[in-house]
Design a protein around this motif. Structure first.
Motif, PDB file in Angstrom:
ATOM      1  N   TRP A   1       0.802  -1.217   0.000  1.00  0.00           N
ATOM      2  CA  TRP A   1       0.000   0.000   0.000  1.00  0.00           C
ATOM      3  C   TRP A   1       0.835   1.267   0.000  1.00  0.00           C
ATOM      4  O   TRP A   1       2.044   1.254   0.259  1.00  0.00           O
ATOM      5  N   ALA A   2       0.136   2.363  -0.281  1.00  0.00           N
ATOM      6  CA  ALA A   2       0.722   3.706  -0.197  1.00  0.00           C
ATOM      7  C   ALA A   2      -0.424   4.687  -0.016  1.00  0.00           C
ATOM      8  O   ALA A   2      -1.571   4.394  -0.367  1.00  0.00           O
ATOM      9  N   TYR A   3      -0.098   5.836   0.536  1.00  0.00           N
ATOM     10  CA  TYR A   3      -1.127   6.873   0.683  1.00  0.00           C
ATOM     11  C   TYR A   3      -0.501   8.261   0.573  1.00  0.00           C
ATOM     12  O   TYR A   3       0.720   8.428   0.691  1.00  0.00           O
ATOM     13  N   LYS A   4      -1.358   9.245   0.367  1.00  0.00           N
ATOM     14  CA  LYS A   4      -0.934  10.640   0.301  1.00  0.00           C
ATOM     15  C   LYS A   4      -1.992  11.502   0.971  1.00  0.00           C
ATOM     16  O   LYS A   4      -3.169  11.437   0.621  1.00  0.00           O
ATOM     17  N   VAL A   5      -1.567  12.294   1.951  1.00  0.00           N
ATOM     18  CA  VAL A   5      -2.430  13.259   2.619  1.00  0.00           C
ATOM     19  C   VAL A   5      -1.660  14.572   2.674  1.00  0.00           C
ATOM     20  O   VAL A   5      -0.813  14.767   3.551  1.00  0.00           O
TER      21      VAL A   5
ATOM     22  N   SER B   1       4.609   4.417   2.211  1.00  0.00           N
ATOM     23  CA  SER B   1       4.310   3.207   1.447  1.00  0.00           C
ATOM     24  C   SER B   1       4.875   1.997   2.160  1.00  0.00           C
ATOM     25  O   SER B   1       5.737   2.109   3.031  1.00  0.00           O
ATOM     26  N   ASN B   2       4.385   0.805   1.777  1.00  0.00           N
ATOM     27  CA  ASN B   2       4.796  -0.433   2.425  1.00  0.00           C
ATOM     28  C   ASN B   2       4.808  -1.564   1.409  1.00  0.00           C
ATOM     29  O   ASN B   2       3.841  -1.756   0.675  1.00  0.00           O
TER      30      ASN B   2
ATOM     31  N   ILE C   1       3.378   2.083  -6.198  1.00  0.00           N
ATOM     32  CA  ILE C   1       2.016   2.524  -5.881  1.00  0.00           C
ATOM     33  C   ILE C   1       2.033   4.012  -5.534  1.00  0.00           C
ATOM     34  O   ILE C   1       1.170   4.783  -5.973  1.00  0.00           O
ATOM     35  N   GLN C   2       3.037   4.414  -4.741  1.00  0.00           N
ATOM     36  CA  GLN C   2       3.169   5.828  -4.369  1.00  0.00           C
ATOM     37  C   GLN C   2       3.381   6.700  -5.600  1.00  0.00           C
ATOM     38  O   GLN C   2       2.803   7.787  -5.729  1.00  0.00           O
ATOM     39  N   THR C   3       4.190   6.228  -6.528  1.00  0.00           N
ATOM     40  CA  THR C   3       4.437   6.966  -7.768  1.00  0.00           C
ATOM     41  C   THR C   3       3.157   7.127  -8.573  1.00  0.00           C
ATOM     42  O   THR C   3       2.899   8.180  -9.165  1.00  0.00           O
ATOM     43  N   ALA C   4       2.344   6.083  -8.581  1.00  0.00           N
ATOM     44  CA  ALA C   4       1.062   6.154  -9.297  1.00  0.00           C
ATOM     45  C   ALA C   4       0.153   7.214  -8.678  1.00  0.00           C
ATOM     46  O   ALA C   4      -0.529   7.960  -9.393  1.00  0.00           O
ATOM     47  N   ILE C   5       0.144   7.291  -7.351  1.00  0.00           N
ATOM     48  CA  ILE C   5      -0.665   8.308  -6.669  1.00  0.00           C
ATOM     49  C   ILE C   5      -0.163   9.699  -7.017  1.00  0.00           C
ATOM     50  O   ILE C   5      -0.937  10.592  -7.368  1.00  0.00           O
TER      51      ILE C   5
ATOM     52  N   GLY D   1      -2.203  13.098  -9.448  1.00  0.00           N
ATOM     53  CA  GLY D   1      -2.626  14.410  -8.972  1.00  0.00           C
ATOM     54  C   GLY D   1      -3.721  14.340  -7.926  1.00  0.00           C
ATOM     55  O   GLY D   1      -4.304  15.361  -7.566  1.00  0.00           O
ATOM     56  N   ILE D   2      -3.998  13.147  -7.424  1.00  0.00           N
ATOM     57  CA  ILE D   2      -5.059  12.953  -6.432  1.00  0.00           C
ATOM     58  C   ILE D   2      -4.471  13.014  -5.024  1.00  0.00           C
ATOM     59  O   ILE D   2      -3.389  12.489  -4.770  1.00  0.00           O
ATOM     60  N   ASP D   3      -5.185  13.648  -4.120  1.00  0.00           N
ATOM     61  CA  ASP D   3      -4.738  13.798  -2.735  1.00  0.00           C
ATOM     62  C   ASP D   3      -5.752  13.143  -1.805  1.00  0.00           C
ATOM     63  O   ASP D   3      -6.856  12.797  -2.208  1.00  0.00           O
ATOM     64  N   ARG D   4      -5.367  13.000  -0.534  1.00  0.00           N
ATOM     65  CA  ARG D   4      -6.228  12.372   0.478  1.00  0.00           C
ATOM     66  C   ARG D   4      -6.735  11.029  -0.029  1.00  0.00           C
ATOM     67  O   ARG D   4      -7.925  10.736  -0.065  1.00  0.00           O
ATOM     68  N   VAL D   5      -5.800  10.194  -0.440  1.00  0.00           N
ATOM     69  CA  VAL D   5      -6.160   8.906  -1.029  1.00  0.00           C
ATOM     70  C   VAL D   5      -5.190   7.831  -0.570  1.00  0.00           C
ATOM     71  O   VAL D   5      -4.016   8.098  -0.294  1.00  0.00           O
ATOM     72  N   MET D   6      -5.690   6.608  -0.469  1.00  0.00           N
ATOM     73  CA  MET D   6      -4.860   5.448  -0.165  1.00  0.00           C
ATOM     74  C   MET D   6      -5.151   4.360  -1.182  1.00  0.00           C
ATOM     75  O   MET D   6      -6.306   4.183  -1.598  1.00  0.00           O
ATOM     76  N   VAL D   7      -4.097   3.671  -1.611  1.00  0.00           N
ATOM     77  CA  VAL D   7      -4.245   2.562  -2.550  1.00  0.00           C
ATOM     78  C   VAL D   7      -3.599   1.317  -1.941  1.00  0.00           C
ATOM     79  O   VAL D   7      -2.436   1.349  -1.538  1.00  0.00           O
ATOM     80  N   VAL D   8      -4.378   0.258  -1.847  1.00  0.00           N
ATOM     81  CA  VAL D   8      -3.879  -1.034  -1.387  1.00  0.00           C
ATOM     82  C   VAL D   8      -3.914  -1.991  -2.570  1.00  0.00           C
ATOM     83  O   VAL D   8      -4.950  -2.121  -3.231  1.00  0.00           O
TER      84      VAL D   8
END
Length: 234
Positions: free
Chosen positions: A87-91, A97-98, A111-115, A119-126
């Motif tokens: 996962w990774a997230y951005k706030v 990321s992990n 995953i972090q690079t994809a976020i 250009g999306i914020d306040r999001v997490m991708v698992v």
């Protein structure tokens, strides 16, 4: 095409602080902080699934309000039966990321690079991986994790979020009707009124307004009241 919505900013003090400032007669005319503004996030949880060399990759993206929401979202979507839950997230400026057992830098970072690229914020991708028996190699893992994360975010419905900032204005009783008409035309939220200002014939009206409407609202109030008003802003 992103839609626009508004949410209250969690970075501001409660309205009580405005009352305290007013009663102490200390006008705060500071500009809005760097945390105030607009950002694009996703409207709801979305999923994208792809099989790559017999391994099943399931990307799940969801909106998160803050860093405290990260572990809650992860616990909701992770699959304990899967080989990996990366996962990774951005706030805002905060991100993490992990790799969850995959070789270092081959899962969480892509995953972090994809976020970041979205250009999306306040999001997490698992991204959940069920191993299919064929090793992908370092490059293959980077492409797989980054690719499904990017595709998941690309398919997500987005929205533009505007933060709201608190404002207060000292209002003579005879101008309350004018003030209320003006602030309501700017679609403000949480209108409150306090008569305990310590000043005869003066009440304090507080509300929250879109960060980019603060100056316009102040100008409109001044023009329509045709009287000097005292504003309090954070």
């Amino acid at each position: 095409m992103p839609v626009s919505i508004t949410v209250p900013s969690t970075q501001h003090r409660v309205f009580a602080s405005l009352f305290a400032i007013a009663k102490a007669n200390k006008t705060t005319m500071a500009s809005t902080s760097s945390s105030v503004g607009a950002f694009t996030t996703i409207q709801e949880k979305v999923t994208f699934e792809k099989e790559i060399k017999k391994s099943k990759f399931i990307a799940i993206a969801g909106p998160i309000a803050d860093e405290k929401s990260v572990m809650s979202f992860l616990s909701q979507v992770r699959d304990p039966r899967a080989t990996h839950n990366c996962w990774a997230y951005k706030v805002g400026d905060q991100c993490r990321s992990n790799d969850d057992g995959e070789p270092s830098g081959t899962a969480g970072k892509p995953i972090q690079t994809a976020i970041d690229s979205s250009g999306i914020d306040r999001v997490m991708v698992v991204v959940i991986r069920h191993f299919g028996g064929i090793k992908l190699g370092t490059g293959g893992l980077v492409r797989a994790y980054g690719g499904v994360a990017s595709e998941c975010l690309r398919n997500a419905p987005t929205c533009l979020v505007k933060t709201k900032v608190p404002m207060g204005v000292e209002v003579p009783f005879d101008l309350l009707g004018v003030i209320y008409h003006q602030v309501q035309s700017f679609h403000v939220e949480d209108i409150k009124q306090d008569y305990n200002t310590g000043k005869d014939g003066i009440s304090m009206v507080t509300f929250k307004v879109d960060f980019d409407q603060v100056d316009k609202l102040e100008d409109a109030l001044k023009a329509n009241c045709n009287r000097e008003l005292k504003f309090y802003k954070r």
